[in-house]
Design a protein around this motif. Structure first.
Motif, PDB file in Angstrom:
ATOM      1  N   SER A  35       0.807  -1.218   0.000  1.00 54.76           N
ATOM      2  CA  SER A  35       0.000   0.000   0.000  1.00 54.76           C
ATOM      3  C   SER A  35       0.842   1.270   0.000  1.00 54.76           C
ATOM      4  CB  SER A  35      -0.911  -0.001   1.229  1.00 54.76           C
ATOM      5  OG  SER A  35      -0.118  -0.074   2.397  1.00 54.76           O
ATOM      6  N   PHE A  85      16.711   4.447   5.950  1.00 52.74           N
ATOM      7  CA  PHE A  85      16.065   3.709   7.057  1.00 52.74           C
ATOM      8  C   PHE A  85      15.252   4.658   7.944  1.00 52.74           C
ATOM      9  CE2 PHE A  85      19.883   0.750   6.564  1.00 52.74           C
ATOM     10  CZ  PHE A  85      19.180  -0.160   5.804  1.00 52.74           C
ATOM     11  N   ASP A  86      15.825   5.825   8.231  1.00 54.54           N
ATOM     12  CA  ASP A  86      15.091   6.813   9.038  1.00 54.54           C
ATOM     13  C   ASP A  86      13.750   7.141   8.387  1.00 54.54           C
ATOM     14  OD1 ASP A  86      17.215   6.945  10.792  1.00 54.54           O
ATOM     15  OD2 ASP A  86      18.003   8.841  10.017  1.00 54.54           O
ATOM     16  N   LEU A  89      11.244   4.155   8.547  1.00 53.39           N
ATOM     17  CA  LEU A  89      10.668   3.942   9.871  1.00 53.39           C
ATOM     18  C   LEU A  89       9.749   5.088  10.270  1.00 53.39           C
ATOM     19  CD1 LEU A  89      13.765   2.228  11.389  1.00 53.39           C
ATOM     20  CD2 LEU A  89      11.451   1.292  11.470  1.00 53.39           C
ATOM     21  N   HIS A  92       6.495   4.626   8.781  1.00 50.90           N
ATOM     22  CA  HIS A  92       5.914   3.316   9.117  1.00 50.90           C
ATOM     23  C   HIS A  92       5.844   2.397   7.909  1.00 50.90           C
ATOM     24  CE1 HIS A  92       4.989   4.672  13.121  1.00 50.90           C
ATOM     25  NE2 HIS A  92       4.347   5.722  12.646  1.00 50.90           N
ATOM     26  N   ASP A  94       6.221  -0.837   5.769  1.00 49.78           N
ATOM     27  CA  ASP A  94       6.131  -2.222   6.220  1.00 49.78           C
ATOM     28  C   ASP A  94       6.838  -3.141   5.235  1.00 49.78           C
ATOM     29  OD1 ASP A  94       4.332  -2.804   4.099  1.00 49.78           O
ATOM     30  OD2 ASP A  94       2.635  -2.165   5.332  1.00 49.78           O
ATOM     31  N   ARG A  95       6.667  -4.456   5.419  1.00 46.81           N
ATOM     32  CA  ARG A  95       7.391  -5.430   4.601  1.00 46.81           C
ATOM     33  C   ARG A  95       6.940  -5.463   3.152  1.00 46.81           C
ATOM     34  NH1 ARG A  95       8.031 -10.714   8.463  1.00 46.81           N
ATOM     35  NH2 ARG A  95       9.986 -10.045   9.421  1.00 46.81           N
ATOM     36  N   LYS A  96       5.821  -4.808   2.855  1.00 47.22           N
ATOM     37  CA  LYS A  96       5.336  -4.784   1.474  1.00 47.22           C
ATOM     38  C   LYS A  96       5.562  -3.435   0.813  1.00 47.22           C
ATOM     39  CE  LYS A  96       2.247  -8.658   1.829  1.00 47.22           C
ATOM     40  NZ  LYS A  96       0.867  -9.165   1.838  1.00 47.22           N
ATOM     41  N   CYS A 117      17.993  -4.956   3.293  1.00 44.54           N
ATOM     42  CA  CYS A 117      18.166  -4.992   4.759  1.00 44.54           C
ATOM     43  C   CYS A 117      16.939  -4.549   5.542  1.00 44.54           C
ATOM     44  CB  CYS A 117      19.323  -4.093   5.175  1.00 44.54           C
ATOM     45  SG  CYS A 117      20.916  -4.637   4.562  1.00 44.54           S
ATOM     46  N   TYR A 118      16.105  -3.676   4.974  1.00 42.26           N
ATOM     47  CA  TYR A 118      14.989  -3.154   5.760  1.00 42.26           C
ATOM     48  C   TYR A 118      14.033  -4.296   6.080  1.00 42.26           C
ATOM     49  CZ  TYR A 118      11.142  -0.301   7.418  1.00 42.26           C
ATOM     50  OH  TYR A 118      10.153   0.246   8.203  1.00 42.26           O
ATOM     51  N   MET A 119      13.820  -4.553   7.358  1.00 35.14           N
ATOM     52  CA  MET A 119      12.996  -5.679   7.801  1.00 35.14           C
ATOM     53  C   MET A 119      13.440  -6.982   7.135  1.00 35.14           C
ATOM     54  SD  MET A 119       9.197  -4.155   8.274  1.00 35.14           S
ATOM     55  CE  MET A 119       8.872  -2.841   9.467  1.00 35.14           C
ATOM     56  N   ARG A 120      14.721  -7.073   6.840  1.00 35.31           N
ATOM     57  CA  ARG A 120      15.350  -8.240   6.189  1.00 35.31           C
ATOM     58  C   ARG A 120      14.849  -8.466   4.764  1.00 35.31           C
ATOM     59  NH1 ARG A 120      14.117 -10.525  11.277  1.00 35.31           N
ATOM     60  NH2 ARG A 120      15.831 -10.211  12.735  1.00 35.31           N
ATOM     61  N   GLY A 121      14.351  -7.401   4.121  1.00 34.01           N
ATOM     62  CA  GLY A 121      14.028  -7.531   2.711  1.00 34.01           C
ATOM     63  C   GLY A 121      12.653  -7.042   2.303  1.00 34.01           C
TER      64      GLY A 121
ATOM     65  N   HIS B 147      17.583  -0.289  15.162  1.00 32.51           N
ATOM     66  CA  HIS B 147      17.544   1.113  14.755  1.00 32.51           C
ATOM     67  C   HIS B 147      16.877   1.853  15.925  1.00 32.51           C
ATOM     68  CE1 HIS B 147      16.006   4.718  12.722  1.00 32.51           C
ATOM     69  NE2 HIS B 147      16.889   4.500  11.767  1.00 32.51           N
ATOM     70  N   LEU B 149      14.475   3.576  16.047  1.00 24.00           N
ATOM     71  CA  LEU B 149      13.022   3.529  15.922  1.00 24.00           C
ATOM     72  C   LEU B 149      12.455   2.112  15.887  1.00 24.00           C
ATOM     73  CD1 LEU B 149      12.436   6.405  13.328  1.00 24.00           C
ATOM     74  CD2 LEU B 149      12.125   6.495  15.800  1.00 24.00           C
ATOM     75  N   MET B 153      15.403  -3.944  12.928  1.00 22.03           N
ATOM     76  CA  MET B 153      14.770  -3.404  11.726  1.00 22.03           C
ATOM     77  C   MET B 153      15.678  -3.533  10.505  1.00 22.03           C
ATOM     78  SD  MET B 153      11.706  -2.373  11.759  1.00 22.03           S
ATOM     79  CE  MET B 153      10.487  -2.578  13.059  1.00 22.03           C
ATOM     80  N   GLY B 155      18.539  -5.886   8.714  1.00 16.71           N
ATOM     81  CA  GLY B 155      19.182  -7.189   8.811  1.00 16.71           C
ATOM     82  C   GLY B 155      19.017  -8.013   7.554  1.00 16.71           C
ATOM     83  N   ALA B 156      19.302  -9.306   7.696  1.00 16.24           N
ATOM     84  CA  ALA B 156      19.237 -10.217   6.556  1.00 16.24           C
ATOM     85  C   ALA B 156      18.853 -11.603   7.046  1.00 16.24           C
ATOM     86  CB  ALA B 156      20.604 -10.286   5.868  1.00 16.24           C
ATOM     87  N   LYS B 322       7.621  -5.574  12.576  1.00 16.87           N
ATOM     88  CA  LYS B 322       7.802  -6.030  11.191  1.00 16.87           C
ATOM     89  C   LYS B 322       6.611  -6.815  10.656  1.00 16.87           C
ATOM     90  CE  LYS B 322      11.947  -7.885  11.863  1.00 16.87           C
ATOM     91  NZ  LYS B 322      12.253  -7.323  13.170  1.00 16.87           N
ATOM     92  N   ALA B 324       3.503  -5.917  11.154  1.00 18.88           N
ATOM     93  CA  ALA B 324       2.411  -4.990  10.860  1.00 18.88           C
ATOM     94  C   ALA B 324       2.329  -4.742   9.356  1.00 18.88           C
ATOM     95  CB  ALA B 324       2.625  -3.675  11.601  1.00 18.88           C
TER      96      ALA B 324
END
Lengths: 358, 358
Positions: A35, A85-86, A89, A92, A94-96, A117-121, B147, B149, B153, B155-156, B322, B324
């Protein structure tokens, strides 16, 4: 529009090449599942193409944010990466959330690494706006940042959902950056396709003049070749190393001068001159081919003489190259147009090459 | 010695569990292919087990270096990670250099992430020295740093070559850290294996007294369960999320208090109490089961009442979890011992849980 497919199984993705693509909603739509979208760009590119990209994304009804980074290789470091990354975050993400890299190789490499790397991918799309990134850094999934002790030392192999290479964006590219991209085109022909090398020699003027048909052909063929190499060796176990022709010397030049002093493509151009010299000295390459290579590099307005960093510094810098093993430098040498050899070299011969090319 | 195999195809690896393993050369030998090894440890663990590990590696004839990091979750950040990269580059580590993580979860997560990123990936071995890392963070390939925040957050997903879990190392573990590990053992039983949960209830005293047979059994069964979950869902597409039971609330506690104030396992212990309360409120779980869970958490000397961060702060922190999606918090709830449900929850019910558990 031409599409080159990079065949990596469940990580396969298309590269779309053509004019005025950055504003085409239908090219982005299939690759954005979540989204929200975060555009990552820089202070130079955002004023040129940011609005066109935001305009293309608007009809999708996603939340679109933009993070604008400082421009230049000197900023390809953790501090700048952390700005992404800032922003993710704070928004907000998310993984999608899909990241969209709008810019050259530095933006592409950092955005890809942030996505890895963000949320492991999370997914990402490349919109390369320089010739160098269209022909090279947006193909193959190499992402990362520099460390003060070595270029691209920290990173990940991570594939985009799609690459959208807008040839129109090259019209605003400074001449030096255009030449830097042509360096990788020349490299691709030299290592893998003698007929393409011939074509480059014949069309170097059209490329220098930024003629769209010539650029589209150069990007297409370069991407095809790189895609086939990467498909055969995604994680650089063997074959893929040939793409680093000119890069062992080139990375030393970039690190030795300080990142950003020479453009990556300029360093690779000069690095190819040095690698060709070493190839001839070791008896692997004909002098006539070396001369053709140097001539087309010079015709592309690229440097053909290396900066005087001092021999000891060159050796030290090349020993931290990622291809080195236990301190032994691996050189990618040319044996003929379209063919390479990866080997170590006696140190005195490397010194002779340095003496001849500085 | 017991060995549990984590079945991940070409990324499969063994977990060796037993006493006095850290000094056994033969456990390391099969997993070190290159010419150099970098031990990553911290100021607490190096004096205890560093020499034993270096003694085990010495007969292999590799170049062995050690980088000693500051101890604690508060140091699980980029600055500390960069100390590993600095050491690797200074030592001219190459793509075949093996990293060995000697320490708890923070060392394991940071070393694994450094291994994932250094030159885009080098091999690593986990030698977990805390119960928490033996049962949890060394299984499954999650690596990363915090992080400001959000926790983990950046990683891999990156798998080790092997995990060597030395039960003997737990004899030097402070009581609080032992309890933090027992929290993840309890979690594993609760979400996946009612018979194991019964065993934990019956053996909580032996675990608290650090009895080797009980610990070995707890580590073995926890690793087996986690390994089977991870094998079914390496990249957390679905099933794997059940391992985060207690973690949505737990991560909020850790971030809200500041990382390091509560141990991760303490936050998870309390987080399970909160998740069980929510499970009962939403009609998914019997009150009797909730009471058993709270009782065993209390018997493990773990906190069962949450810190008063303020409801708004809890909600804000859980929204950056993560799991969410588009701001909707996904909770992992218990339906019975050995079974879970992943769902969102009405905000007023979450507030009722916060009111009841703070």
């Amino acid at each position: 529009m031409i599409t080159v497919n990079v065949d990596l199984g469940d990580r396969a993705y298309p590269i779309h090449i053509g004019s005025d693509l950055v504003g085409k909603t239908e090219l982005f739509a299939p690759h954005i599942a979540g989204s929200s979208v975060m555009i990552v760009t820089n202070t130079t590119v955002d004023p040129l193409y940011g609005d066109a990209l935001r305009g293309a994304l608007a009809p999708l009804g996603k939340k679109v944010s933009t993070v604008v980074l400082p421009d230049g290789e000197v900023h390809k470091n953790w501090e700048t990466l952390n700005l992404i990354f800032d922003a993710l975050l704070t928004e907000h993400a998310d993984r999608k959330t899909t990241l969209v890299a709008l810019g050259g190789g530095v933006i592409g490499d950092m955005t890809g690494f942030a996505a890895a790397c963000y949320m492991r991918g999370v997914p990402f799309i490349q919109v390369p706006t320089t010739l160098l990134s269209q022909v090279d850094s947006s193909v193959g999934g190499k992402t990362g940042i520099n460390h003060p002790l070595g270029k691209n030392m920290i990173g990940a192999f991570y594939q985009p959902q799609a690459v959208i290479a807008d040839i129109g964006a090259l019209s605003t590219l400074p001449g030096r950056e255009l030449a830097a991209g042509v360096a990788e085109v020349i490299k691709t022909g030299a290592i893998a396709d003698a007929a393409f090398f011939d074509w480059i020699e014949a069309n170097i003027g059209a490329l220098n003049r930024c003629e769209p048909e010539a650029l589209a052909q150069a990007v297409k063929r370069s991407c095809e070749i790189k895609a086939s190499v990467v498909a055969a060796d995604e994680r650089e176990g063997g074959l893929r190393a040939i793409l680093n022709f000119g890069h062992t010397f080139g990375h030393a030049i970039e690190a030795g001068l300080g990142y950003g002093e020479w453009l990556h493509g300029e360093a690779v151009g000069c690095g190819m001159v040095m690698a060709a010299d070493l190839s001839v000295r070791l008896g692997h390459l004909d002098e006539a081919v070396r001369k053709r290579l140097v001539a087309v590099i010079a015709a592309a307005n690229l440097p053909t003489r290396a900066p005087a960093l001092g021999d000891a510094r060159y050796m030290e810098l090349m020993k931290v190259d990622k291809k080195a093993e236990a301190g032994a430098i691996k050189f990618i040498l040319l044996t003929r147009l379209g063919n390479t050899l990866i080997t170590t070299a006696p140190e005195d011969i490397v010194h002779a090459t340095l003496a001849a090319t500085i």
